[in-house]
Design a protein around this motif. Structure first.
Motif, short mmCIF file in Angstrom:
data_model
loop_
_atom_site.label_atom_id
_atom_site.label_comp_id
_atom_site.label_asym_id
_atom_site.label_seq_id
_atom_site.Cartn_x
_atom_site.Cartn_y
_atom_site.Cartn_z
N SER A 1 -5.68 -11.31 6.79
CA SER A 1 -4.03 -11.58 7.28
C SER A 1 -3.32 -10.97 6.17
O SER A 1 -2.14 -10.52 6.59
N ASN A 2 -3.69 -11.30 4.98
CA ASN A 2 -2.68 -11.13 3.94
C ASN A 2 -2.51 -9.33 3.80
O ASN A 2 -1.45 -8.89 3.47
N GLU A 3 -3.54 -8.73 4.09
CA GLU A 3 -3.82 -7.38 4.10
C GLU A 3 -2.73 -6.84 5.00
O GLU A 3 -2.19 -5.71 4.86
N THR A 4 -2.99 -7.28 6.21
CA THR A 4 -2.28 -6.71 7.77
C THR A 4 -0.90 -7.05 7.58
O THR A 4 -0.09 -6.28 8.08
N SER A 5 -0.34 -8.11 6.76
CA SER A 5 1.16 -8.70 6.81
C SER A 5 1.87 -7.87 5.66
O SER A 5 3.14 -7.80 5.81
N GLU A 6 1.21 -7.30 4.98
CA GLU A 6 2.04 -6.46 3.76
C GLU A 6 2.63 -5.13 4.26
O GLU A 6 2.03 -4.53 4.94
N PRO A 7 3.96 -5.34 4.25
CA PRO A 7 5.01 -3.96 4.95
C PRO A 7 4.08 -2.82 4.15
O PRO A 7 3.95 -2.82 2.68
N THR A 8 4.15 -1.78 5.06
CA THR A 8 3.81 -0.38 4.35
C THR A 8 4.84 0.75 4.58
O THR A 8 5.62 0.33 5.43
N ALA A 9 4.95 1.39 3.84
CA ALA A 9 5.90 2.52 4.09
C ALA A 9 5.17 4.04 3.51
O ALA A 9 4.50 4.12 2.99
N ARG A 10 5.61 5.05 4.43
CA ARG A 10 5.31 6.48 4.15
C ARG A 10 6.23 7.27 3.81
O ARG A 10 7.37 7.17 4.36
N ASP A 11 6.02 8.05 3.03
CA ASP A 11 7.16 8.99 2.40
C ASP A 11 7.25 10.41 3.22
O ASP A 11 6.48 10.16 4.27
N ALA A 12 8.09 11.23 2.98
CA ALA A 12 8.06 12.45 3.94
C ALA A 12 6.78 13.34 4.38
O ALA A 12 6.84 13.88 5.34
N ASN A 13 5.95 13.01 3.38
CA ASN A 13 4.78 13.76 3.42
C ASN A 13 3.59 12.95 3.92
O ASN A 13 2.49 13.63 4.10
N GLY A 14 3.98 11.70 4.37
CA GLY A 14 3.04 10.89 4.98
C GLY A 14 2.10 10.08 3.83
O GLY A 14 1.15 9.40 4.27
N THR A 15 2.52 10.25 2.61
CA THR A 15 1.66 9.43 1.74
C THR A 15 2.29 7.90 1.48
O THR A 15 3.43 7.77 1.85
N VAL A 16 1.29 7.13 1.50
CA VAL A 16 1.48 5.67 1.44
C VAL A 16 2.35 5.16 0.08
O VAL A 16 1.95 5.57 -1.05
N LEU A 17 3.31 4.54 0.30
CA LEU A 17 4.22 4.00 -0.91
C LEU A 17 3.88 2.63 -1.19
O LEU A 17 3.67 1.93 -0.14
N ARG A 18 3.81 2.29 -2.55
CA ARG A 18 3.71 0.87 -2.83
C ARG A 18 4.62 0.62 -3.91
O ARG A 18 5.62 1.19 -4.26
N ASP A 19 4.70 -0.89 -3.74
CA ASP A 19 5.63 -1.23 -4.80
C ASP A 19 5.29 -1.01 -6.23
O ASP A 19 4.27 -0.93 -6.72
N GLY A 20 6.49 -0.62 -6.92
CA GLY A 20 6.52 -0.16 -8.18
C GLY A 20 6.32 1.37 -8.45
O GLY A 20 6.53 1.86 -9.40
N ASP A 21 6.28 2.05 -7.19
CA ASP A 21 6.10 3.52 -7.23
C ASP A 21 7.48 4.17 -7.74
O ASP A 21 8.49 3.72 -7.43
N THR A 22 7.38 5.40 -8.10
CA THR A 22 8.44 6.33 -8.39
C THR A 22 8.67 7.41 -7.24
O THR A 22 7.67 7.94 -7.02
N VAL A 23 9.85 7.64 -6.79
CA VAL A 23 9.83 8.47 -5.83
C VAL A 23 11.17 9.31 -5.92
O VAL A 23 11.92 9.09 -7.15
N THR A 24 11.15 10.68 -5.51
CA THR A 24 12.21 11.38 -5.63
C THR A 24 13.03 11.63 -4.13
O THR A 24 12.20 11.83 -3.29
N LEU A 25 14.38 11.89 -4.09
CA LEU A 25 15.08 12.14 -3.03
C LEU A 25 14.85 13.65 -2.56
O LEU A 25 14.93 14.34 -3.25
N ILE A 26 14.73 13.56 -1.18
CA ILE A 26 14.46 15.00 -0.93
C ILE A 26 15.66 15.58 -0.15
O ILE A 26 15.65 16.78 0.41
N LYS A 27 16.64 14.94 -0.19
CA LYS A 27 18.07 15.11 0.54
C LYS A 27 19.00 14.40 0.06
O LYS A 27 19.04 13.40 -0.51
N ASP A 28 20.24 15.02 -0.02
CA ASP A 28 21.55 14.34 -0.58
C ASP A 28 21.58 13.22 0.50
O ASP A 28 21.78 13.08 1.70
#
Ligand SMILES: [Zn+2]
Length: 111
Positions: free
Chosen positions: A37-64
């Motif tokens: 249940s810990n695993e499934t309750s963790e929120p997840t997000a995907r970037d514009a390419n569908g790559t899974v993002l995690r806490d602490g990641d560095t990202v780049t904006l793809i638009k203004d």
């Protein structure tokens, strides 16, 4: 009757419990209910390419992105460090040059 959790190893639902742990009849995997249940309750997000993002990641904006309530714009290509994944429509909590902000992961690319 409560439905059994599916096996985290093989995804079958032929699982049973002895009240301390869960067992899978198909592959013999054994696990604690809490782990699943810990695993499934963790929120997840995907970037514009569908790559899974995690806490602490560095990202780049793809638009203004216009910053709501101001005339400021976060420029395409802006790097944002140490993002935090949260639940909701705007699923990235982060600090930008313009201050703390909630962004949508679809406008970001993992760098
Ligand atoms: Zn299994």
């Amino acid at each position: 009757m409560e439905s059994n959790p599916s096996c985290p190893h093989c995804n079958q639902t032929t699982t049973y419990t002895d009240m301390t742990a869960w067992f899978c009849a198909d592959c013999g995997h054994e696990w604690q209910e809490g782990e699943v249940s810990n695993e499934t309750s963790e929120p997840t997000a995907r970037d514009a390419n569908g790559t899974v993002l995690r806490d602490g990641d560095t990202v780049t904006l793809i638009k203004d992105l216009k910053v709501r309530g101001t005339s400021s714009v976060l420029k395409m290509g802006t790097k944002i460090k140490q993002i935090r994944i949260v639940d909701g429509d705007h699923d990235i909590d982060c600090k930008t040059d313009l201050g703390p902000m909630m962004l949508k992961s679809e406008f970001l690319k993992k760098s």
